[in-house]
Design a protein around this motif. Structure first.
Motif, mmCIF file in Angstrom:
data_model
loop_
_atom_site.group_PDB
_atom_site.id
_atom_site.type_symbol
_atom_site.label_atom_id
_atom_site.label_comp_id
_atom_site.label_asym_id
_atom_site.label_seq_id
_atom_site.Cartn_x
_atom_site.Cartn_y
_atom_site.Cartn_z
ATOM 1 N N ASP A 73 15.982 1.651 10.240
ATOM 2 C CA ASP A 73 16.132 3.052 9.838
ATOM 3 C C ASP A 73 17.558 3.428 9.476
ATOM 4 O O ASP A 73 17.783 4.436 8.800
ATOM 5 N N PHE A 74 18.549 2.659 9.940
ATOM 6 C CA PHE A 74 19.948 2.990 9.676
ATOM 7 C C PHE A 74 20.570 2.088 8.615
ATOM 8 O O PHE A 74 21.780 2.106 8.423
ATOM 9 N N ASN A 121 20.930 11.355 12.792
ATOM 10 C CA ASN A 121 19.505 11.202 12.501
ATOM 11 C C ASN A 121 19.363 10.588 11.116
ATOM 12 O O ASN A 121 19.868 11.129 10.127
ATOM 13 N N SER A 122 18.672 9.450 11.057
ATOM 14 C CA SER A 122 18.542 8.715 9.797
ATOM 15 C C SER A 122 17.079 8.618 9.386
ATOM 16 O O SER A 122 16.217 8.264 10.199
ATOM 17 N N PHE A 123 16.827 8.920 8.129
ATOM 18 C CA PHE A 123 15.471 8.831 7.566
ATOM 19 C C PHE A 123 15.439 7.769 6.481
ATOM 20 O O PHE A 123 16.237 7.795 5.539
ATOM 21 N N ASP A 124 14.511 6.829 6.646
ATOM 22 C CA ASP A 124 14.279 5.784 5.651
ATOM 23 C C ASP A 124 12.815 5.844 5.244
ATOM 24 O O ASP A 124 11.923 5.714 6.088
ATOM 25 N N LEU A 125 12.568 6.069 3.964
ATOM 26 C CA LEU A 125 11.201 6.198 3.470
ATOM 27 C C LEU A 125 10.368 4.952 3.773
ATOM 28 O O LEU A 125 9.149 5.037 3.956
ATOM 29 N N ASP A 126 11.013 3.811 3.883
ATOM 30 C CA ASP A 126 10.282 2.559 4.091
ATOM 31 C C ASP A 126 9.959 2.275 5.556
ATOM 32 O O ASP A 126 9.008 1.540 5.845
ATOM 33 N N SER A 127 10.749 2.834 6.489
ATOM 34 C CA SER A 127 10.553 2.449 7.892
ATOM 35 C C SER A 127 10.373 3.616 8.849
ATOM 36 O O SER A 127 9.583 3.530 9.788
ATOM 37 N N THR A 129 12.148 7.441 10.893
ATOM 38 C CA THR A 129 13.259 8.312 11.268
ATOM 39 C C THR A 129 13.676 8.000 12.699
ATOM 40 O O THR A 129 12.851 8.016 13.613
ATOM 41 N N SER A 130 14.959 7.755 12.900
ATOM 42 C CA SER A 130 15.457 7.414 14.233
ATOM 43 C C SER A 130 16.790 8.093 14.485
ATOM 44 O O SER A 130 17.412 8.672 13.584
ATOM 45 N N ASN A 181 11.295 4.679 13.991
ATOM 46 C CA ASN A 181 10.792 5.944 14.545
ATOM 47 C C ASN A 181 11.078 6.073 16.045
ATOM 48 O O ASN A 181 10.285 6.630 16.809
ATOM 49 N N ASN A 182 12.209 5.532 16.474
ATOM 50 C CA ASN A 182 12.651 5.569 17.877
ATOM 51 C C ASN A 182 11.726 4.814 18.828
ATOM 52 O O ASN A 182 11.838 4.954 20.054
ATOM 53 N N THR A 183 10.818 4.028 18.301
ATOM 54 C CA THR A 183 9.938 3.252 19.173
ATOM 55 C C THR A 183 10.606 1.982 19.677
ATOM 56 O O THR A 183 10.214 1.440 20.718
ATOM 57 N N ALA A 184 11.592 1.499 18.947
ATOM 58 C CA ALA A 184 12.361 0.337 19.375
ATOM 59 C C ALA A 184 13.707 0.826 19.907
ATOM 60 O O ALA A 184 14.492 1.439 19.178
#
Length: 266
Positions: A73-74, A121-127, A129-130, A181-184
């Motif tokens: 995400d980053f 806060n970083s948003f990546d369309l492919d993966s 938001t974290s 998505n903050n799951t990892a």
């Protein structure tokens, strides 16, 4: 630097881009006098002091350093937002001794609580938001001394105030770095330490009597705090064992602002 362009390697956003500016800080004070002696209890503070900044890209935004390569995400993200949120609370108990009509001296105690949260806060369309979030807490316990000089000029009564205090700062930081998505959870650690600290304050206040019972007061105050943990100083963009676990508690804070008030005597 908090965000870089993957193509040009140029910085596109810095931590100072989210820096809280002016805010209203309520102040309350009680004073009890007996002869030349006085006891003063005061509080001022702010519960939510926030600023943010956003940069929008096209699959080209990343954290600087090696840490970006360890994330989804980053790295090559589409949007990044930094937020800086601060809270401050100040409590003082001061004993004053008046030596003449224009000067009095103090011995007292100050408790200062200064907390910050810095978040990327970083948003990546492919993966997804974290968040890369850092929380810092600083509790300062200082003994202080100072003086207040008063006089009158052009119909205005003035007071010039100076205080200096020394003591202990209980500093803490907590770091969280998530991915996908903050799951990892890539980082989730805390650290704390005590540090010697200095707190200095200067103030100038002018008062004008409007009626027999009502007076107007305007003033300006500056406050300098040394050896504290600032949230932005904890950012660690390396990717080695122990990254993000350190505590940097030699930061400083400089706060200043004007004041305006009315006094009513019943």
């Amino acid at each position: 630097m908090t965000t870089v362009d993957d193509i040009t390697s140029a910085g596109v956003m810095e931590s100072d881009d989210a820096n809280p500016d002016a805010a209203f800080l309520p102040r309350f004070m009680g004073r009890w006098e007996k002869g030349r002696n006085a006891l003063e209890l005061s509080y001022w503070g702010m519960g939510d002091w926030e600023d943010s900044a956003t940069v929008v890209g096209d699959n080209n935004l990343s954290l600087p350093g090696a840490v970006a390569l360890a994330t989804l995400d980053f790295f090559a993200a589409d949007r990044m937002t930094i937020t800086n949120d601060a809270q401050i609370h100040n409590i003082e108990v001061n004993a004053w001794r008046r030596v003449n009509q224009s000067a009095e001296f103090l011995l007292g105690f100050r408790y200062l609580d200064f907390d910050e949260t810095f978040n990327i806060n970083s948003f990546d369309l492919d993966s997804g938001t974290s968040d890369y979030r850092i929380d810092t807490e600083n509790e300062l316990f200082t003994l202080q001394t100072g003086a207040r000089l008063s006089g009158c000029v052009m119909g205005w009564n003035y007071q010039a105030l100076g205080k200096i205090g020394a003591g202990i700062a209980d500093t803490r930081q907590h770091t969280f770095l998530g991915d996908f998505n903050n799951t990892a959870v890539l980082r989730n650690s805390s650290n704390d330490a005590e540090e010697f600290t200095l707190v200095s304050e200067l103030g100038l206040k002018f008062t004008r009597q409007l009626t027999t019972n009502i007076s107007l007061t305007v003033g300006y105050d500056v406050l300098w705090v040394d050896n504290i943990a600032r949230a932005g100083n904890q950012l660690d963009f390396t990717d080695v064992a122990g990254s993000g676990t350190g505590l940097h508690n030699h930061g400083r804070a400089f706060m200043h602002g004007g004041s305006l008030g009315l006094t009513m005597r019943l």
